[in-house]
Design a protein around this motif. Structure first.
Motif, PDB file in Angstrom:
ATOM      1  N   PRO A  24       0.819  -1.224   0.000  1.00  0.00           N
ATOM      2  CA  PRO A  24       0.000   0.000   0.000  1.00  0.00           C
ATOM      3  C   PRO A  24       0.850   1.270   0.000  1.00  0.00           C
ATOM      4  O   PRO A  24       0.554   2.226  -0.721  1.00  0.00           O
ATOM      5  N   ALA A  25       1.923   1.289   0.781  1.00  0.00           N
ATOM      6  CA  ALA A  25       2.798   2.462   0.811  1.00  0.00           C
ATOM      7  C   ALA A  25       3.517   2.640  -0.519  1.00  0.00           C
ATOM      8  O   ALA A  25       3.665   3.763  -1.017  1.00  0.00           O
ATOM      9  N   LEU A  26       3.956   1.540  -1.126  1.00  0.00           N
ATOM     10  CA  LEU A  26       4.602   1.606  -2.437  1.00  0.00           C
ATOM     11  C   LEU A  26       3.650   2.190  -3.467  1.00  0.00           C
ATOM     12  O   LEU A  26       4.006   3.103  -4.214  1.00  0.00           O
ATOM     13  N   ARG A  27       2.426   1.670  -3.522  1.00  0.00           N
ATOM     14  CA  ARG A  27       1.441   2.176  -4.488  1.00  0.00           C
ATOM     15  C   ARG A  27       1.159   3.655  -4.254  1.00  0.00           C
ATOM     16  O   ARG A  27       0.997   4.429  -5.204  1.00  0.00           O
ATOM     17  N   CYS A  28       1.112   4.075  -3.006  1.00  0.00           N
ATOM     18  CA  CYS A  28       0.851   5.471  -2.672  1.00  0.00           C
ATOM     19  C   CYS A  28       1.966   6.382  -3.195  1.00  0.00           C
ATOM     20  O   CYS A  28       1.698   7.443  -3.772  1.00  0.00           O
ATOM     21  N   VAL A  29       3.213   5.977  -3.033  1.00  0.00           N
ATOM     22  CA  VAL A  29       4.348   6.765  -3.518  1.00  0.00           C
ATOM     23  C   VAL A  29       4.305   6.869  -5.040  1.00  0.00           C
ATOM     24  O   VAL A  29       4.495   7.951  -5.619  1.00  0.00           O
ATOM     25  N   ILE A  30       4.041   5.742  -5.717  1.00  0.00           N
ATOM     26  CA  ILE A  30       3.975   5.734  -7.185  1.00  0.00           C
ATOM     27  C   ILE A  30       2.816   6.607  -7.650  1.00  0.00           C
ATOM     28  O   ILE A  30       2.956   7.412  -8.581  1.00  0.00           O
ATOM     29  N   ARG A  31       1.655   6.472  -7.020  1.00  0.00           N
ATOM     30  CA  ARG A  31       0.479   7.265  -7.404  1.00  0.00           C
ATOM     31  C   ARG A  31       0.763   8.763  -7.240  1.00  0.00           C
ATOM     32  O   ARG A  31       0.438   9.566  -8.117  1.00  0.00           O
ATOM     33  N   ALA A  32       1.400   9.160  -6.136  1.00  0.00           N
ATOM     34  CA  ALA A  32       1.692  10.574  -5.904  1.00  0.00           C
ATOM     35  C   ALA A  32       2.598  11.136  -6.994  1.00  0.00           C
ATOM     36  O   ALA A  32       2.349  12.235  -7.512  1.00  0.00           O
TER      37      ALA A  32
END
Length: 158
Positions: A24-32
């Protein structure tokens, strides 16, 4: 411009669990980073699926350290997942009807050009997705995945 991941979900897990995937944290960084670059929404969805599948495989089948890089350019998005497991390269499987696993790499091949290999003491899996509409800016995101800790990340945007 550095990406602020402080609002991203932190991985849950107990210390005795062998793998607590920080996806979830990885996806959040990529999305940002992708939203900052004004990436096409449909492409972003595909990139997140590819990152999630390849990062999961790196954590489940690879050897630490596992590193994910995403490079956003005007023409392509390139995802690399690196790990230290040199003994086994990925293999496409034909999953049975009742199998719970074994479909991830096939899904990634439908969304991107997929390749893998070895460089020095590291193995990589590479997925390249075309950009139908160039993003406003480019970006290079590097995330070091740590199964039982918050991912360390560095992001550069231009």
């Amino acid at each position: 411009m550095p990406i602020d991941a402080s609002a991203c979900p932190q991985p849950a897990g107990r210390p005795n669990e062998p793998k607590s995937l920080p996806l979830p944290a990885l996806r959040c960084v990529i999305r940002a980073a992708a939203e900052d670059a004004q990436m096409d929404v449909d492409l972003l969805d595909d990139v997140l699926v590819v990152v999630n599948e390849l990062a999961t495989n790196g954590l489940e089948h690879g050897q630490e350290p596992v590193t994910v890089t995403v490079e956003i350019t005007a023409a392509t998005v390139v995802v690399h997942v690196w790990d230290a497991m040199l003994a086994a390269l990925p293999a496409l499987r034909i999953a049975g009807v009742h199998d719970e696993n074994g479909r991830g790499l096939r899904l990634v091949t439908e969304l991107s050009m997929l390749s893998w290999g070895r460089v020095g003491q590291r193995k990589y899996v590479r997925a390249q997705l075309p950009c139908p509409r160039p993003p406003r800016t480019g970006a290079l995101i590097t995330v070091d995945l740590q199964p039982l800790a918050t991912p360390r990340h560095r992001a550069l945007a231009w």
